[in-house]
Design an enzyme around this catalytic site. Structure first.
Site: not given
Length: 383
Positions: A227, A255, A335, A337, A352
Site C-alpha cells: 500500500h 499487501d 510510518g 508500514s 501492513s
C-alpha cells in the site's frame, strides 16, 4: 534491511563479520518436545524489548525463544502425521509446548509421539479453511474488521467493531457467516488501517509524500508493504537521494511489494534497531506458530514485541480486503508500514496495518515473508 550510509554499512558489516565468526474436548499431554540444538540468536536489545513488552526476564525470554524454535520444528512433522485429521496448531506460552488439534483419536497418539500436546476437536483445519474461503467471497461492511481460522476455538472468528455490532449490515454478515460453518464472533475497539504516513523525517524511505519502512533485504533490493506505492514508483532514501524503483506491488488483496535498488545502495541481513536496540541479524524465515513471541521494527516507533494471535486472517481495510495476513498483539503507528517482523532471528513478514498506537496499545497485521519471496522469486539475504 538496506543500509543507507557508509557509517551504517560499516556498522552492519562489522556486526555481520563478528556474528559469522562466532476446542472440543480437553487437552492431552505428551512427552517433552525435542531439545533444540541451541537457543536462537538474540541480542541484549531484543531480549530487553521482550522483557518490556511481554513482561519477561532476560532468562525467560531466552527460554521462550528456545521453546518456540523447538515447536516450529515439530509443527511441520505433526501436520503431516495428523493428515486429514489435522485441526491446526499453536504454541502455548504457559507450558512452552506446541499444541496440535486433531479430529481423530488414532492421530492423537502419532502426534504425541513426535513431542507435541494434542487437543481433540470436531472440525478439521481443511473444513475451517473452506468456511473461511466462503466468507472471503462475501463483501463485508465497514463494521466487520476481519476474519480468520482460530485453532484454539476450532472455529472461524469474525471480528466486528464493538460500536457497530448491532448494525443491520454487520448482523447480516454474521448471520451469513454462521450459515457457512462454525463461526465465533469477537469484538475490537477500532477499525484496522494501514500505517503509511506523510513525510516527517527520520530514517525511512519515501515515495511521493508517503513515508514507509523497509522490511527485509533480498538480493537486489528489499521487500515492504504494497500500500506504500504502486509498481514503477520511484523511491527516495532517508537522505532524499534516489534509492530504487517499485518493481512489483499488490494492494488490496495482498499487501506486499518489492523494491529494486540502484547502484550505490547495498543489502545486508540486518534489521536496524533505530538506536533503541542493537541491530539484529536475520538468519532465515522459518515460520513461527500461533502463540509465539514476535518483535517489530519500524521507522516511527522502533522496537516493540508481542505475540502471534492468528494466521490466515482476512483484514477488511477501507481500501478493500487483504487476505492471508498474520495478526499480532504488537503496536505500530503511521510510518511503520512495511517494517520488519522477527521471531528470534527468523524473518516473519512486513507490517501492513492495525489499530491503536504504542502509547495505549493495539494490534497489528503483517504479510508473511515467505509468500512475498515466492511471489516475486526473491532470495532473502541471510547471515
Amino acid at each position: 534491511m538496506t543500509l543507507t550510509t557508509p557509517l551504517r554499512g560499516a556498522v552492519a558489516a562489522l556486526l555481520l563479520t563478528v556474528a559469522l565468526g562466532a476446542a472440543h474436548v480437553g487437552a492431552a499431554s505428551a512427552a517433552p518436545l525435542p531439545e533444540p540444538a541451541a537457543a536462537p540468536s538474540a541480542t541484549a536489545g531484543l531480549l530487553d524489548a521482550m522483557r518490556r513488552d511481554l513482561g519477561l526476564t532476560a532468562s525467560q525470554a531466552e527460554e521462550r525463544l528456545s521453546a518456540e524454535k523447538a515447536a516450529a520444528a515439530v509443527e511441520k512433522t505433526a501436520r503431516q502425521a495428523a493428515g486429514g485429521a489435522y485441526g491446526g496448531s499453536w504454541f502455548e506460552p504457559s507450558t512452552g509446548r506446541l499444541v496440535v488439534a486433531v479430529t481423530g483419536r488414532a492421530e492423537e497418539s502419532e502426534v504425541r509421539a513426535l513431542g507435541a500436546d494434542t487437543r481433540l476437536v470436531r472440525h478439521s483445519a481443511a473444513a475451517l479453511d473452506r468456511t473461511k474461503a466462503r466468507l472471503d467471497s462475501l463483501r463485508a461492511p465497514t463494521g466487520v474488521a476481519g476474519w480468520h481460522v482460530d485453532p484454539r476455538t476450532n472455529s472461524v472468528v469474525v471480528t466486528v467493531i464493538r460500536t457497530e455490532r448491532e448494525a443491520p449490515a454487520v448482523r447480516d454478515f454474521v448471520d451469513r457467516a454462521r450459515a457457512d460453518g462454525p463461526v465465533t464472533v469477537a469484538e475490537t475497539a477500532q477499525t484496522p488501517r494501514t500505517y503509511a504516513a506523510g513525510t516527517v523525517g527520520g530514517d525511512p524511505y519515501y515515495t511521493g509524500n508517503v513515508r514507509c519502512s523497509i522490511g527485509f533485504s533480498v538480493y537486489g533490493g528489499f521487500v515492504t508493504a504494497g500500500h506504500c506505492a504502486q509498481a514503477g514508483a520511484a523511491v527516495r532514501g532517508w537522505d532524499g537521494s534516489a534509492m530504487g524503483i517499485f518493481q512489483g506491488s499488490s494492494f488490496p488483496g495482498n499487501d506486499y511489494a518489492y523494491v529494486g535498488i540502484h547502484s550505490g545502495w547495498w543489502t545486508v541481513p540486518v534489521v536496524l534497531g533505530w538506536g533503541t536496540v542493537p541491530d539484529e541479524l536475520v538468519r532465515g524465515s522459518a515460520e513461527a506458530p500461533v502463540g509465539a513471541s514476535i518483535c517489530r521494527s519500524g521507522s516511527t516507533t522502533r522496537w516493540h514485541c508481542g505475540s502471534i494471535l492468528a494466521k490466515n486472517e482476512t483484514v477488511n481495510y477501507s481500501q478493500g480486503a487483504v487476505y492471508q495476513m498474520t495478526k499480532t498483539s504488537v503496536c505500530a503507528e503511521g510510518g511503520d508500514s512495511g517494517g520488519s517482523f522477527l521471531s528470534g532471528d527468523q524473518a516473519q513478514g512486513v507490517t501492513s496495518g492495525g489499530w491503536g498506537n504504542c502509547s495505549s496499545g493495539g494490534q497489528t497485521w503483517f504479510q508473511p515473508i515467505n509468500e512475498i519471496l515466492g511471489r516475486y522469486g526473491l532470495t532473502l539475504h541471510t547471515a
